[in-house]
Design an enzyme around this catalytic site. Structure first.
Site: not given
Ligand code: NAD
Length: 295
Positions: A180, A190
């Site tokens: 991000y 954040y």
């Molecule tokens: P999401 O909730 O679908 O995914 C996050 C996942 O991480 C969840 O399934 C959760 O169970 C898992 N998780 C947390 N701790 C964990 C651990 N210790 N071991 C294994 N799994 C674990 O949300 P998302 O937003 O799709 O996030 C996915 C990625 O995308 C992340 O790296 C997030 O930072 C990144 N991201 C998200 C956004 C946004 O706005 N949603 C923007 C840019 C980047």
């Protein structure tokens, strides 16, 4: 015709526990391209996710464009905060949500994959997970413990995943992580060390692209995605404000969808991207390119 063709390939997507995040959308896109898809799910979320799958609550989301249904080849319990089983505190290991799952560490995942499919069983690995216990605190108020937990789970987990799954990955394979903009620019709110974790993640991605490229001929990239209201993003708070801000300020004045991130991920995971490694690809409607965001 130029198509993303992942037939005969196996993917592991780490970080899928519902149908609302990038991991789920990426798993689906990889399956649409023909890959067999295994997922890694955080043990505290695994029971609910499995129940939803068993009861058909996710059937609509699992429906593929040809009318078929996405079936995960395996769902592995994975806690990416731990590299080996001996790292998991006894209290956690014996707790209700962990005790029936055996070794949920990253090495445990590698062992299970090797046992299930043999030594050269992977082609695509996607790291789509993050966690920071103090994410709602500004960096200035974040504790050392919270900061290191954010770095460990959200950044070092990618290093560990590559180290342990790299040997199982065929040459030409692809590792991808989700980042991000807060890793390189200021994004108020954040917090908890998450901005630091994304900075580390992107830097590590570049270094790992060299090390894994030379060692296993594997590509390593990141997607820097725009904001989306996933479960994780909702936990940070103010996600709708952020989406609205991006919509108003981006060159393409609309919100990003998970499917758009997922198709970029499928491209990067495929042979079509065979010349791309060590790169952060922005999938954010162009927001990153802006200098002044209110005109
Ligand atoms: P999401 O909730 O679908 O995914 C996050 C996942 O991480 C969840 O399934 C959760 O169970 C898992 N998780 C947390 N701790 C964990 C651990 N210790 N071991 C294994 N799994 C674990 O949300 P998302 O937003 O799709 O996030 C996915 C990625 O995308 C992340 O790296 C997030 O930072 C990144 N991201 C998200 C956004 C946004 O706005 N949603 C923007 C840019 C980047």
């Amino acid at each position: 015709m130029l198509t993303i063709d992942l037939r005969g390939k196996r993917a592991l997507v780490a970080g899928v526990a519902d149908d609302g995040g990038f991991g789920f959308a990426i798993a689906k896109a990889l399956a649409e391209a023909g890959a067999s898809v295994c997922i890694g799910t955080w043990p505290p979320a695994l029971g609910i996710f499995q129940t939803m799958l068993d009861r058909g609550k996710l059937d609509d989301s699992l429906t593929l464009s040809d009318g078929g249904k996405l079936a995960f080849e395996r769902i592995y319990p994975l806690d990416a905060a731990f590299d080996e089983q001996s790292d998991i505190p006894t209290e956690t290991r014996e707790s209700k949500r962990y005790r029936d799952h055996g070794d949920v560490s990253i090495q445990g995942l590698a062992n299970r994959l090797a046992a299930d499919f043999g030594p050269a069983c992977l082609d695509v690995v996607v790291h789509s997970l993050a966690n920071a216990p103090e994410v709602q605190k500004p960096l200035l108020e974040t504790s050392r413990r919270g900061y290191l937990a954010a770095l460990g789970t959200s950044a070092f987990s990618f290093v560990s995943l590559l180290r342990r799954l790299g040997p199982l990955t065929n040459s030409g394979g692809s590792f991808l992580t989700l980042s991000y903009l807060a890793g390189e620019r200021v994004v108020p709110g954040y917090g908890g060390g998450m901005s630091s974790a994304k900075a580390a993640l992107e830097s590590d991605m570049r270094t790992l692209s060299y090390e894994a490229g030379r060692k296993w001929a594997i590509r390593v990239n990141a997607i820097s995605a725009g904001p989306m209201a996933s479960r994780a993003a909702n936990a940070i708070g103010r996600i709708q404000d952020s989406i609205e801000h991006y919509r108003a300020a981006s060159p393409l004045a609309e919100a990003i969808s998970a499917a758009e991130v997922a198709s970029a991920a499928a491209f990067l995971s495929s042979h079509l991207a065979s010349g791309i490694t060590g790169t952060t690809l922005y999938v954010d409607k162009g927001y990153h390119a802006m200098g002044v965001t209110s005109v």
